[in-house]
Design an enzyme around this catalytic site. Structure first.
Site, PDB file in Angstrom:
ATOM      1  N   CYS A   2       1.133  -0.850   0.301  1.00 39.83           N
ATOM      2  CA  CYS A   2       0.231  -0.376   0.049  1.00 39.83           C
ATOM      3  C   CYS A   2       0.364   1.729   0.485  1.00 39.83           C
ATOM      4  O   CYS A   2       1.967   1.289   0.860  1.00 39.83           O
ATOM      5  CB  CYS A   2      -1.419   0.225   1.478  1.00 39.83           C
ATOM      6  N   ARG A  27       3.531   0.322  -5.331  1.00 39.70           N
ATOM      7  CA  ARG A  27       3.352  -0.691  -3.575  1.00 39.70           C
ATOM      8  C   ARG A  27       1.896  -1.258  -3.952  1.00 39.70           C
ATOM      9  O   ARG A  27       2.044  -2.281  -2.988  1.00 39.70           O
ATOM     10  CB  ARG A  27       3.344   0.503  -3.083  1.00 39.70           C
ATOM     11  N   TRP A  75      -2.325  -2.586  -1.921  1.00 39.00           N
ATOM     12  CA  TRP A  75      -2.906  -3.822  -1.809  1.00 39.00           C
ATOM     13  C   TRP A  75      -3.496  -4.928  -0.701  1.00 39.00           C
ATOM     14  O   TRP A  75      -2.976  -4.784   0.334  1.00 39.00           O
ATOM     15  CB  TRP A  75      -0.895  -4.280  -2.014  1.00 39.00           C
ATOM     16  N   ASN A 101      -0.937   1.288   5.707  1.00 43.03           N
ATOM     17  CA  ASN A 101      -0.215   0.707   5.187  1.00 43.03           C
ATOM     18  C   ASN A 101       0.373   0.135   6.090  1.00 43.03           C
ATOM     19  O   ASN A 101       0.719  -0.233   7.022  1.00 43.03           O
ATOM     20  CB  ASN A 101       0.925   1.081   4.788  1.00 43.03           C
ATOM     21  N   GLY A 102      -0.228  -1.640   6.111  1.00 39.19           N
ATOM     22  CA  GLY A 102       0.547  -2.427   6.769  1.00 39.19           C
ATOM     23  C   GLY A 102      -0.605  -3.499   7.378  1.00 39.19           C
ATOM     24  O   GLY A 102      -1.874  -3.300   6.696  1.00 39.19           O
ATOM     25  N   GLU A 488      15.888 -16.979 -11.806  1.00 38.83           N
ATOM     26  CA  GLU A 488      15.748 -15.315 -11.794  1.00 38.83           C
ATOM     27  C   GLU A 488      14.690 -15.732 -13.384  1.00 38.83           C
ATOM     28  O   GLU A 488      13.503 -15.028 -13.261  1.00 38.83           O
ATOM     29  CB  GLU A 488      17.140 -14.986 -11.647  1.00 38.83           C
ATOM     30  N   LYS A 492      11.220 -14.432 -13.893  1.00 35.03           N
ATOM     31  CA  LYS A 492      10.780 -13.516 -14.795  1.00 35.03           C
ATOM     32  C   LYS A 492       9.487 -13.484 -14.989  1.00 35.03           C
ATOM     33  O   LYS A 492       8.816 -12.319 -14.967  1.00 35.03           O
ATOM     34  CB  LYS A 492      11.974 -12.594 -15.840  1.00 35.03           C
ATOM     35  N   GLU A 495       5.839 -14.628 -13.195  1.00 33.74           N
ATOM     36  CA  GLU A 495       5.432 -13.431 -12.585  1.00 33.74           C
ATOM     37  C   GLU A 495       5.109 -11.437 -13.299  1.00 33.74           C
ATOM     38  O   GLU A 495       3.829 -11.315 -13.267  1.00 33.74           O
ATOM     39  CB  GLU A 495       6.120 -11.878 -11.746  1.00 33.74           C
ATOM     40  N   HIS A 511      17.068 -35.863 -13.157  1.00 32.62           N
ATOM     41  CA  HIS A 511      16.049 -36.540 -12.242  1.00 32.62           C
ATOM     42  C   HIS A 511      14.378 -35.776 -12.011  1.00 32.62           C
ATOM     43  O   HIS A 511      13.794 -36.390 -11.069  1.00 32.62           O
ATOM     44  CB  HIS A 511      17.144 -35.999 -11.031  1.00 32.62           C
ATOM     45  N   LYS A 610       5.177  -4.089  -5.172  1.00 33.52           N
ATOM     46  CA  LYS A 610       6.613  -3.638  -5.119  1.00 33.52           C
ATOM     47  C   LYS A 610       7.778  -4.129  -3.592  1.00 33.52           C
ATOM     48  O   LYS A 610       8.699  -4.704  -3.789  1.00 33.52           O
ATOM     49  CB  LYS A 610       6.998  -2.411  -5.702  1.00 33.52           C
TER      50      LYS A 610
HETATM   51  C1  F6R Z   1      10.872 -10.525  -8.500  1.00 31.76           C
HETATM   52  C2  F6R Z   1      10.741  -9.719  -7.114  1.00 31.76           C
HETATM   53  C3  F6R Z   1      10.661 -10.175  -5.435  1.00 31.76           C
HETATM   54  C4  F6R Z   1      11.293  -9.151  -4.959  1.00 31.76           C
HETATM   55  C5  F6R Z   1      10.913  -9.629  -3.433  1.00 31.76           C
HETATM   56  C6  F6R Z   1      12.077  -8.812  -2.314  1.00 31.76           C
HETATM   57  O1  F6R Z   1      11.402  -9.301  -9.290  1.00 31.76           O
HETATM   58  O2  F6R Z   1      10.951  -8.151  -7.364  1.00 31.76           O
HETATM   59  O3  F6R Z   1      10.900 -11.382  -5.887  1.00 31.76           O
HETATM   60  O4  F6R Z   1      13.042  -9.448  -5.863  1.00 31.76           O
HETATM   61  O5  F6R Z   1      10.094  -9.740  -3.338  1.00 31.76           O
HETATM   62  O6  F6R Z   1      11.792  -8.019  -2.164  1.00 31.76           O
HETATM   63  P1  F6R Z   1      13.188  -6.899  -2.197  1.00 31.76           P
HETATM   64  O7  F6R Z   1      14.495  -7.323  -3.244  1.00 31.76           O
HETATM   65  O8  F6R Z   1      12.204  -5.672  -2.280  1.00 31.76           O
HETATM   66  O9  F6R Z   1      13.578  -6.734  -0.650  1.00 31.76           O
END
Ligand code: F6R
Length: 615
Positions: A2, A27, A75, A101-102, A488, A492, A495, A511, A610
């Site tokens: 949020c 956010r 969120w 937010n929380g 990774e 990507k 998501e 395996h 994010k």
């Molecule tokens: C994937 C992504 C998330 C963050 C994860 C940790 O693209 O962005 O998997 O990497 O939520 O976030 P931070 O790095 O902000 O602790």
């Protein structure tokens, strides 16, 4: 998660809040709302959907006048995303209004108590409980809003950044934080409140970041009073000068933030080096490492804690720390580590990696490690974030704001910082020769230019994306340093395009995952020249024998994989230890273009946010 924004001053609050919410949409973006005080009453409008949906609804619904207001982009945690659960929330009298937010963890017991006292609730949210608790305290203790907020927060268990105002005293906003970020911008006779500084950077460069457990009363035409939520201590706040500029948080001609951030990687990595990598003198300067060198060198092991993409950067670091500095490393999901009673001693060095510096699980893991006596080093991007402040020392990645929800430049700059650290420690320990060290520095210095070159695959990657965009599954394989890159790449794709993808160590394929391979299955294989190349080529043969479609990520000029694969994407040659900084680039582009072709919301994928400030 949020985003919250507030304004009190002499300008129209509405455009500032609306624009601020748009900047904070990374956010959370499932609903949004704004409350404005128009001189006589509170005007409130909120809706399920994005800030753009709110704008059209609000402008038809209420007047946008007023120099005091608060806004929220959500969120969802408690209660599904709908109009009613959206913030701001009124208290029962309609005098008070709040954004939050929380999570209030004990909201159910508080709600029961308040219900017994006659309060009613329209929404399913914990936030509506909090605003009524504040109202109840205010009424019963016959006290001012600031005191009522303080007393109420002392009954609350959970995390919050809140902003509250009272229409009967429309000259102040009360804010507080515990576990969620909150910045106060200080202008000329005006104040801005926000989850980060981006909503107010064009108005002021001066900001106070509240610490956990602090609250502030922000008063029109007056000063800000900051105090502790527990006890009576008054705090003399530190006013910080902001380095952020407007250009950094705008798209700059790119269609999406994600693409802009992918393309920013050469300069972001350069910024990460700046002042640290001095190749002529053959030294690495990192004050956070230098000041704590003894601790690093005496550590029995390094434990890395992180989540998501940052966890993948931690996995790359495991290879490089062990390989170059010969320090044993364990990499832990922060969310598991915090709950599994891990064995940690004072001889452990913990490295916490986080782009946002606000990830709740990583913060909790840090607190746990500190409570057991470990020294905690942070690798964060957001300056002044909770993790940056909670750790004993650290190094910023200096990637600049990352707004696209899918992490790109944060990943490569995290790897860059961790590589610099590993090299510095290796030098101090004598586990790397001076010529090898020098060679690493020179190669590292070339990485921005090589990333630039890797980005030239863009249009070819678009073609591949178009061909495979309708696949239902993808497999990503890599070995050694490039195994985390495979993870990774799969993350990507999942998501932002919502295609199922799995990352695997190439040799593990036989395996189990090999059973998945048929002519429908695209397999992305990282097969750069160094690092078990021949073994990976054998794995490619195995895929080909089962008719899988092979997309190889290869070193420039490679012929062997080209002969086997359906497509190969070339990256420049570099040291094996630095190869993740290059091999990750085409994987970012591939997921980006597949998501674009599928018409997905690249910068704001469904269900994600994010900054994950809830567990
Ligand atoms: C994937 C992504 C998330 C963050 C994860 C940790 O693209 O962005 O998997 O990497 O939520 O976030 P931070 O790095 O902000 O602790």
């Amino acid at each position: 998660m949020c985003g919250i924004v507030g304004y009190i001053g002499h300008r129209d609050a509405y455009p500032i809040i609306l624009n601020g919410l748009q900047r904070l949409e990374y956010r959370g973006y499932d609903s949004a709302g704004i409350a404005l005080y128009d001189g006589t009453d509170i005007k409130l409008s909120k809706t399920k959907g994005k800030v753009s949906d709110l704008k059209s609804k609000l402008e038809n619904e209420i007047s946008t006048e007023g120099t005091l207001g608060i806004g929220h982009t959500r969120w969802a945690t408690h209660g599904v995303p709908n109009d009613v659960n959206s913030h701001p929330h009124y208290s029962n009298s309609g005098d008070l209004v709040i954004i939050h937010n929380g999570i209030i963890e004990n909201y159910e017991s508080l709600k029961k108590e308040l219900t017994k006292r006659g309060y009613t609730f329209k929404s399913d949210t914990d936030t509506e409980v909090l605003i009524n608790l504040i109202e109840d305290v205010k009424k019963n203790d016959d006290t001012k809003l600031g005191k009522a907020v303080q007393v109420a927060l002392n009954q609350v268990v959970g995390a919050y950044a809140i902003a509250v105002f009272d229409k009967t005293k429309p000259n102040e906003i009360v804010v507080a934080r515990l576990g969620s970020p909150l910045a106060i911008g200080i202008g000329e006779d005006e104040f801005f409140i926000a989850s980060d500084a981006s909503p107010f950077i064009e108005y002021t460069k001066n900001a106070i970041y509240l610490e956990d457990g602090e609250m502030a009363i922000v008063r029109r035409h007056k000063d800000i009073k900051v105090r502790k939520i527990k006890g009576d201590a008054i705090v003399d706040p530190y006013v910080q000068e902001l380095k952020l500029n407007l250009e950094q948080i705008e798209k700059g001609g790119y269609e999406h933030f994600m693409l802009k951030e992918i393309y920013e990687q050469p300069s972001a990595i350069l910024d990460t080096f700046r002042g640290r990598l001095l190749s002529k003198e053959a030294i690495i300067k990192m004050s956070g490492v230098e000041d704590n060198m003894k601790k690093f060198l005496n550590a029995d092991r390094i434990i890395i804690v992180a989540c998501g993409t940052s966890w993948h950067a931690g996995l790359v670091a495991e290879y490089i720390f062990e390989d170059l500095a010969r320090i044993p490393v364990e990499v832990e999901y922060a969310s598991e580590f915090r709950y599994r009673n891990p064995v940690i001693t004072e001889k452990d060095m913990v490295i916490a990696i986080s782009q946002s510096g606000e990830t709740a699980d990583t913060l909790a893991a840090i607190k746990l490690a500190k409570s057991k006596g470990a020294f905690v080093f942070g690798v964060c991007n957001v300056v002044g974030s909770s993790i940056a402040r909670e750790t004993d020392a650290g190094a910023y990645t200096h990637a600049g704001p990352e707004i696209g929800v899918a992490s790109t430049k944060a990943f490569t700059t995290q790897i860059t910082v961790l590589t610099l650290m590993a090299l510095r420690l290796a030098r101090a320990k004598g586990t790397i020769s001076s010529s090898d060290f020098r060679m690493h520095l020179l190669e590292l210095e070339m990485i921005p230019q090589k990333v630039e070159e890797a980005l030239k695959s863009d249009s070819y990657v678009q073609t591949i994306a178009d061909i495979y965009k309708d696949s239902k599954n993808f497999l990503y394989l890599g070995r050694g340093y490039n195994f985390p890159v495979a993870l990774e790449g799969a993350l990507k794709l999942k998501e932002i395009s919502y295609i199922h993808a799995e990352g695997y160590p190439a040799a593990e394929m036989k395996h189990g995952p090999i059973a998945l391979i048929d002519e429908q299955m695209p397999v992305v294989v990282i097969a750069t020249k160094k690092g078990h190349y021949d073994k990976v080529v054998s794995n490619i043969q195995e895929i080909k024998a089962r008719k899988g479609k092979i997309i190889g990520i290869v070193t420039k000029g490679d012929e062997s994989v080209k002969a086997l694969a359906d497509f190969v994407i070339e990256v420049p040659e570099t040291l094996e230890s630095l190869s993740p900084l290059l091999t990750t680039i085409p994987l970012q582009l591939l997921s980006y273009y597949i998501a674009v072709y599928l018409g997905k919301n690249v910068d704001q994928p469904r269900n994600l946010a994010k900054s994950v400030t809830v567990e």
